[in-house]
Design an enzyme around this catalytic site. Structure first.
Site, mmCIF file in Angstrom:
data_model
loop_
_atom_site.group_PDB
_atom_site.id
_atom_site.type_symbol
_atom_site.label_atom_id
_atom_site.label_comp_id
_atom_site.label_asym_id
_atom_site.label_seq_id
_atom_site.Cartn_x
_atom_site.Cartn_y
_atom_site.Cartn_z
ATOM 1 N N ASP A 101 -11.532 2.022 -3.214
ATOM 2 C CA ASP A 101 -10.302 2.591 -3.763
ATOM 3 C C ASP A 101 -9.449 3.257 -2.676
ATOM 4 O OD1 ASP A 101 -8.689 3.145 -6.035
ATOM 5 O OD2 ASP A 101 -9.344 5.232 -5.993
ATOM 6 N N HIS A 153 -5.857 2.764 2.078
ATOM 7 C CA HIS A 153 -5.054 3.915 2.517
ATOM 8 C C HIS A 153 -5.581 4.536 3.826
ATOM 9 C CE1 HIS A 153 -3.427 3.395 -1.342
ATOM 10 N NE2 HIS A 153 -4.216 4.181 -2.024
ATOM 11 N N ASP A 190 0.892 -1.154 0.000
ATOM 12 C CA ASP A 190 0.000 0.000 0.000
ATOM 13 C C ASP A 190 0.928 1.201 0.000
ATOM 14 O OD1 ASP A 190 -1.603 2.149 0.569
ATOM 15 O OD2 ASP A 190 -2.902 1.046 1.938
ATOM 16 N N HIS A 191 1.043 1.849 -1.153
ATOM 17 C CA HIS A 191 2.105 2.862 -1.283
ATOM 18 C C HIS A 191 1.929 4.021 -0.305
ATOM 19 C CE1 HIS A 191 -0.893 4.834 -3.892
ATOM 20 N NE2 HIS A 191 -0.303 5.930 -3.506
#
Lengths: 497, 326
Positions: free
Chosen positions: A244, A249, A186-187
């Protein structure tokens, strides 16, 4: 077995052993924009030196084609001034396998290339429907074996689209790789400010005593984007804002912000604490969906001074789509620390400004001795800015100079990047390096994924049963009016975008 | 009574200059940096400050030693706006220390420091007679030196080694910072399973290139890490140690700045030679039979070394270890 005492104490605790990384889907956009530049940057900084990069994709390229393409990927931007000799030294380490993802022959060729390397990392940068073929073929060629050295796999999001599909993907992965070999990326976790949340909370003694329901009134987490879905309409139709952004995130941000202090910084200690937070999420049941969630879809409007289309007019979007482009949630954590503290989450596309931030709003003083003197005191708020500028702001009340005791809010501002005055490393650099050295702290564990999906899937099911039309909002606004009601229940407002 | 530097006037002047350069809000200074410099080393200072500019807002007090005449002060600032139109400034106060040397004592410049932020003192001058860092114990949080500025680095380092437990102000040596990439290069070179046996079977190391202080620190680090026995002789370019009673010879040849190229040759007890050479193109390469090793090799500039040290809180443990038993 000989040791290497020279390594002791040198500041490259993150120097990986010689490794080979295979990028599945190497002709794709992620490789071009992020992976090759990140690997090149690590090479330039001296973090990696003995390695090979293999591109694996359907396109009938040769190694030379891949190197030429990679040369373009590292030609411009901050790499423009890098001497050609250094680029050449990097490109020499690239190779390519042309194969479909279901063809065992391709994997046999890959196995030959991989042979003899101490570290073997496989990066799945393909659409998720290719994952199963790739994982099973890697297993069939014994490329999942960690002896000698290691074999690891990085999986890009989305990790499923609900609890059932996430479990299915995890089962496929688990049939070939052990959990400690799997790195779900998960960047967002690679961003400096996100990591700084841990330092801010646990590296400073001042916050922890206040970090609970006795002193914190509520928390707002905002991830607002000014862009619409653009060319990603097809993808977004299957996803929507909650899948998304929230499931991955935003929940990562929320867990780091609310977790209990870990005993140490080892990956499993931190991830276990994060899972405890996710498990403490008070479920939003079918009948509560309308009370605790708000969806929205952007219509035409003006963003950053430019007129833009509404979601239903975007390419690849069904004109009758009920996909949400905005979501706001009011959630609670059922723990001693957070009981009664609402956490408000909102994220959306085509909003007025690109802003990602976490705002922790503290309770007001027990007695308002200044407010009857025309003063405008506000709750103290600690704001952790993530985008566009990384930093921390603490809003406090201060006396306005003069003969009266008039008070107004002022801010103590720490701009992370600019105080240090230099750009922070790309998230992918940090995350790739971590995977290469076996540090999975910033990667997501199976139980994290499944616990967060369990919470989100209930909401999705509730929405699926709700026939009411989706609230609309003008592109460029702060989101649908209905979202305001979530905060008015606690007599608060969303922070301005 | 003479007044060498008036803190109020300096603050007023700095505010005025900063306002003129950029009326926008300035970023908060992160540290004070006090630099002792002679005119001949001015280029290094300028290079370092140019590098720092735009990266860290700071107050820099430059003590120009041996300037002659009357001690006096000058004030300037350079600012650069960031993407949010706030400015990052380096506030520069230059004290020209005259014949009376009044500018060199901490009492002259200490009132000009910004309180509550760290104070770094950088001695950018000959070290042989300098009272560093003890002169700054009361005012500095850290002290930076460069033993390349010693006529006799071995003597200076040996003296430092002797006094190390008494030092109150943590010290950093830019010679040590510069050889950082060389240490990493050597450590990495020997890190593969095939290379590790060679590391434990060395008969000698020859470093061609590098300044005497850099070579000495490199060899000391290697010796300490490998636990080689023996006494380090002063004023020599060749050192003799033993490991399990086998002799090991370390040689420094062709002294020159490390960034002008180097060759590091490791000789094993069975006569095999393993060579690491700076390609001159930003990376180093191994030369020898069946050796396949290349790595980015970039020496830090003075500015990079300064920035690296400013971001640290203490002396490097490895540096202190390398000084042990010198």
């Amino acid at each position: 077995m000989f040791t290497n005492p020279l390594l002791d104490g040198l500041q490259f605790a993150k120097e990986p052993v010689p490794f080979i990384i295979t990028i599945f889907g190497a002709t794709g956009d992620l490789t071009r924009r992020k992976l090759i530049p990140a690997l090149f940057s690590l090479f330039l900084k001296g973090n990696i030196s003995q390695f090979k990069i293999v591109g694996f994709a359907r396109r009938t390229w040769t190694g030379d084609n891949f190197r030429e393409e990679a040369h373009q990927m590292i030609a411009g931007g901050s790499f423009a001034s890098v001497p050609e000799a250094q680029k050449k030294a990097f490109l020499e380490k690239l190779d390519y396998v042309s194969s479909t993802f279901d063809d065992p022959e391709g994997y046999k060729r890959l196995a030959q290339l991989v042979k003899g390397w101490e570290g073997r990392l496989f990066y799945l940068s393909t659409p998720p429907d290719e994952y199963e073929d790739i994982i099973k073929n890697l297993g069939a060629q014994n490329l999942n074996q960690s002896v000698p050295g290691y074999s690891r796999i990085i999986v890009e999001k989305p990790f499923g689209r609900d609890l059932a599909s996430a479990k299915e993907l995890n089962e496929i992965l688990a049939s070939v790789f052990d959990e400690n070999q799997i790195y779900r990326i998960d960047h967002y976790l690679g961003k400096e400010t996100v990591q700084n949340i841990l330092v801010l909370r646990f590296g400073n003694g001042i916050f922890e005593p206040l970090w609970n329901n006795r002193y914190i009134d509520h928390i707002q987490i905002t991830v607002a984007e000014s862009l619409g879905v653009g060319t990603r309409g097809n993808y977004y139709e299957k996803s929507g804002a909650i899948r998304d952004m929230v499931q991955n995130h935003i929940f990562q941000l929320m867990t780091l912000l609310t977790m209990e202090p870990p005993n140490d910084l080892s990956p499993d200690t931190i991830r276990t604490e994060k899972v405890k937070v996710l498990k403490s999420l008070r479920p939003i049941t079918f009948k509560d969906v309308k009370t605790y969630t708000v969806r929205g879809q952007y219509g035409p409007g003006i963003v950053q001074g430019q007129s833009v289309k509404g979601y239903l007019e975007e390419d690849g979007v069904n004109p009758n789509s009920r996909t949400e482009t905005f979501v706001a949630l009011k959630i609670f954590l059922d723990t001693w620390r957070w009981e009664g503290v609402p956490i408000f989450i909102r994220t959306g596309k085509s909003l007025g400004r690109r802003v990602s931030e976490v705002a922790v709003s503290f309770k007001e003083p027990p007695l308002h001795i200044f407010n009857n003197r025309g003063s405008d005191t506000k709750n103290n708020t600690l704001v952790i800015h993530i985008q566009p500028e990384e930093g921390v702001t603490f809003n406090i009340n201060a006396k306005i100079p003069g003969y009266t005791t008039q008070v107004r809010p002022v801010s103590m501002d720490f701009a992370y990047g600019n105080a240090f005055g230099e750009s922070t490393p790309e998230a992918y650099e940090r995350l790739l390096l971590d995977a290469l050295v076996g540090d999975s702290t910033l990667y997501t564990r199976r139980d994290e994924i499944e616990t967060s999906w369990a919470f989100i899937t209930r909401i999705l099911q509730g929405w699926a049963e709700d026939p009411a039309p989706l609230p609309q909002y003008r592109a460029g606004s702060s989101g649908p009016e209905e979202a305001k009601a979530l905060l008015s229940s606690v007599n608060q407002k969303w922070r301005k975008l | 009574m003479k007044r060498y530097a008036d803190p109020q006037a300096v603050e007023h002047q700095l505010r005025k200059i900063q306002q003129e350069i950029s009326p926008n809000e300035a970023r908060t200074n992160l540290f004070n940096l006090v630099v002792y410099v002679s005119d001949q080393d001015d280029r290094l200072l300028m290079e370092a400050l140019n590098y720092l500019h735009g990266k860290r807002p700071a107050r820099v007090i430059v003590i120009r030693k041996n300037h002659g005449g009357v001690t006096h002060t000058d004030v300037t600032a350079r600012c650069v706006p960031d993407e949010n139109d706030k400015v990052l400034c380096i506030q520069e106060i230059v004290i020209f220390s005259g014949d009376d040397k009044a500018g060199e004592v901490p009492e002259t410049w200490a009132p000009l420091l910004i309180r509550e932020i760290p104070v770094f003192v950088w001695w950018l001058d000959n070290l042989d007679q300098a009272q560093v860092p003890q002169l700054f114990d009361d005012v500095a949080d850290r002290c930076f030196i460069d033993t390349a500025f010693c006529d006799h680095p071995q003597e200076f380092l040996k003296d430092l080694s002797r006094r190390s437990c008494e030092l109150k102000t943590p010290l950093s040596d830019f010679s040590w910072v510069r050889i950082g990439p060389l240490l990493k290069l050597a450590a990495n070179f020997f890190n593969t399973q095939e290379m590790r046996p060679h590391l434990h079977n060395l008969a000698g190391i020859t470093l061609q290139g590098g300044l005497p202080s850099e070579a000495l620190l490199f060899f000391q680090w290697f010796r300490v890490k490998m636990n080689w026995q023996g006494k380090t002789e002063l004023s020599s370019t060749e050192w003799h140690y033993t490991q399990d009673e086998k002799p090991i010879v370390l040689k420094h040849l062709n002294p020159k700045a490390l960034n002008r190229g180097f060759t590091l040759t490791f000789e094993t007890q069975d006569g095999q030679k393993l060579e690491l050479k700076d390609s001159g193109e930003g990376y180093a390469k191994a030369i020898g039979p069946a050796l396949n090793y290349s790595s980015i090799f970039k020496m830090p500039t003075t500015g990079e070394a300064l920035l690296q040290e400013i971001d640290k809180n203490s002396s490097d443990r490895l540096f202190l270890e390398a000084l042990e038993n010198l």
